[in-house]
Write a protein that holds these residues in place. Sequence first.
Motif, PDB file in Angstrom:
ATOM      1  N   THR A   7      -6.535   3.658  -4.132  1.00  0.00           N
ATOM      2  CA  THR A   7      -5.669   2.906  -5.037  1.00  0.00           C
ATOM      3  C   THR A   7      -4.739   3.831  -5.808  1.00  0.00           C
ATOM      4  O   THR A   7      -4.241   3.480  -6.872  1.00  0.00           O
ATOM      5  N   GLY A   8      -4.530   5.036  -5.276  1.00  0.00           N
ATOM      6  CA  GLY A   8      -3.473   5.877  -5.786  1.00  0.00           C
ATOM      7  C   GLY A   8      -3.875   6.977  -6.734  1.00  0.00           C
ATOM      8  O   GLY A   8      -3.022   7.743  -7.158  1.00  0.00           O
ATOM      9  N   SER A   9      -5.146   7.094  -7.099  1.00  0.00           N
ATOM     10  CA  SER A   9      -5.514   8.067  -8.122  1.00  0.00           C
ATOM     11  C   SER A   9      -6.407   9.192  -7.614  1.00  0.00           C
ATOM     12  O   SER A   9      -6.927   9.975  -8.403  1.00  0.00           O
ATOM     13  N   ALA A  35      -5.772  12.211   6.349  1.00  0.00           N
ATOM     14  CA  ALA A  35      -5.248  11.423   5.234  1.00  0.00           C
ATOM     15  C   ALA A  35      -3.794  11.797   5.001  1.00  0.00           C
ATOM     16  O   ALA A  35      -3.374  12.922   5.294  1.00  0.00           O
ATOM     17  N   ILE A  36      -3.054  10.857   4.460  1.00  0.00           N
ATOM     18  CA  ILE A  36      -1.644  11.082   4.168  1.00  0.00           C
ATOM     19  C   ILE A  36      -1.318  10.442   2.824  1.00  0.00           C
ATOM     20  O   ILE A  36      -1.652   9.295   2.548  1.00  0.00           O
ATOM     21  N   ARG A  37      -0.678  11.244   1.980  1.00  0.00           N
ATOM     22  CA  ARG A  37      -0.289  10.767   0.660  1.00  0.00           C
ATOM     23  C   ARG A  37       0.890   9.796   0.752  1.00  0.00           C
ATOM     24  O   ARG A  37       1.557   9.720   1.774  1.00  0.00           O
ATOM     25  N   PHE A  77       0.808  -1.206   0.000  1.00  0.00           N
ATOM     26  CA  PHE A  77       0.000   0.000   0.000  1.00  0.00           C
ATOM     27  C   PHE A  77       0.846   1.264   0.000  1.00  0.00           C
ATOM     28  O   PHE A  77       0.340   2.362   0.182  1.00  0.00           O
ATOM     29  N   SER A  78       2.136   1.108  -0.187  1.00  0.00           N
ATOM     30  CA  SER A  78       3.036   2.259  -0.036  1.00  0.00           C
ATOM     31  C   SER A  78       2.781   3.350  -1.064  1.00  0.00           C
ATOM     32  O   SER A  78       3.121   4.504  -0.821  1.00  0.00           O
ATOM     33  N   ARG A  79       2.184   3.006  -2.210  1.00  0.00           N
ATOM     34  CA  ARG A  79       1.926   4.026  -3.223  1.00  0.00           C
ATOM     35  C   ARG A  79       0.548   4.665  -3.086  1.00  0.00           C
ATOM     36  O   ARG A  79       0.207   5.560  -3.850  1.00  0.00           O
ATOM     37  N   PHE A  80      -0.220   4.208  -2.107  1.00  0.00           N
ATOM     38  CA  PHE A  80      -1.593   4.664  -1.984  1.00  0.00           C
ATOM     39  C   PHE A  80      -1.751   5.686  -0.866  1.00  0.00           C
ATOM     40  O   PHE A  80      -0.986   5.706   0.094  1.00  0.00           O
ATOM     41  N   TYR A 125     -12.240   5.545  -1.262  1.00  0.00           N
ATOM     42  CA  TYR A 125     -11.372   4.550  -0.635  1.00  0.00           C
ATOM     43  C   TYR A 125     -11.877   3.142  -0.927  1.00  0.00           C
ATOM     44  O   TYR A 125     -13.054   2.832  -0.730  1.00  0.00           O
ATOM     45  N   THR A 126     -10.974   2.307  -1.393  1.00  0.00           N
ATOM     46  CA  THR A 126     -11.314   0.954  -1.810  1.00  0.00           C
ATOM     47  C   THR A 126     -11.189  -0.056  -0.677  1.00  0.00           C
ATOM     48  O   THR A 126     -11.980  -0.994  -0.568  1.00  0.00           O
ATOM     49  N   TYR A 127     -10.193   0.138   0.158  1.00  0.00           N
ATOM     50  CA  TYR A 127      -9.909  -0.820   1.230  1.00  0.00           C
ATOM     51  C   TYR A 127     -10.203  -0.201   2.584  1.00  0.00           C
ATOM     52  O   TYR A 127      -9.853   0.962   2.841  1.00  0.00           O
ATOM     53  N   TRP A 128     -10.814  -1.004   3.459  1.00  0.00           N
ATOM     54  CA  TRP A 128     -11.186  -0.533   4.796  1.00  0.00           C
ATOM     55  C   TRP A 128     -10.786  -1.560   5.848  1.00  0.00           C
ATOM     56  O   TRP A 128     -10.922  -2.767   5.633  1.00  0.00           O
ATOM     57  N   GLY A 129     -10.345  -1.051   6.986  1.00  0.00           N
ATOM     58  CA  GLY A 129     -10.092  -1.910   8.129  1.00  0.00           C
ATOM     59  C   GLY A 129     -11.374  -2.148   8.900  1.00  0.00           C
ATOM     60  O   GLY A 129     -12.432  -1.578   8.595  1.00  0.00           O
TER      61      GLY A 129
END
Length: 126
Positions: free
Chosen positions: A99-101, A49-51, A28-31, A113-117
């Motif tokens: 996902t980065g975009s 949020a953090i880029r 996930f480092s690029r997201f 946001y695509t992924y959630w905890g």
Amino acid sequence: VQLQASGGGLVQAGGSLRLSCVASGRTFSRFTRAWFRQAPGNEREFVAAIRRGGGSRLYADSVKGRFTISRDSASDTVYLQMNSLKPEDTAVYYCASDTGSTILSSLGEPRVYTYWGQGTLVTVSS
């Protein structure tokens, strides 16, 4: 693919907590990574949020100056340091990843946001 949030708990007003969100299953480092929260009866709201690379950070007005979001690329972990906690910070806190975009102006919208905890409960007593 999983985001695992932890670190919630019960704290008195004025206290501090640090939440962690570990990613697994892919990199996930690029997201952009983010934190949202949801109090009972309320909609999910943006916190921070953090880029990728930590270059840009965005905060909700309600937490500016009290919360700090950071990330560790080596461990693919994002943190939320919460200081000077208030009873109104009580909520279930969720970590998320796009996902980065996503453009900067949209980072506060859950839909990007695509992924959630699974969420971690923070309770602040007065």
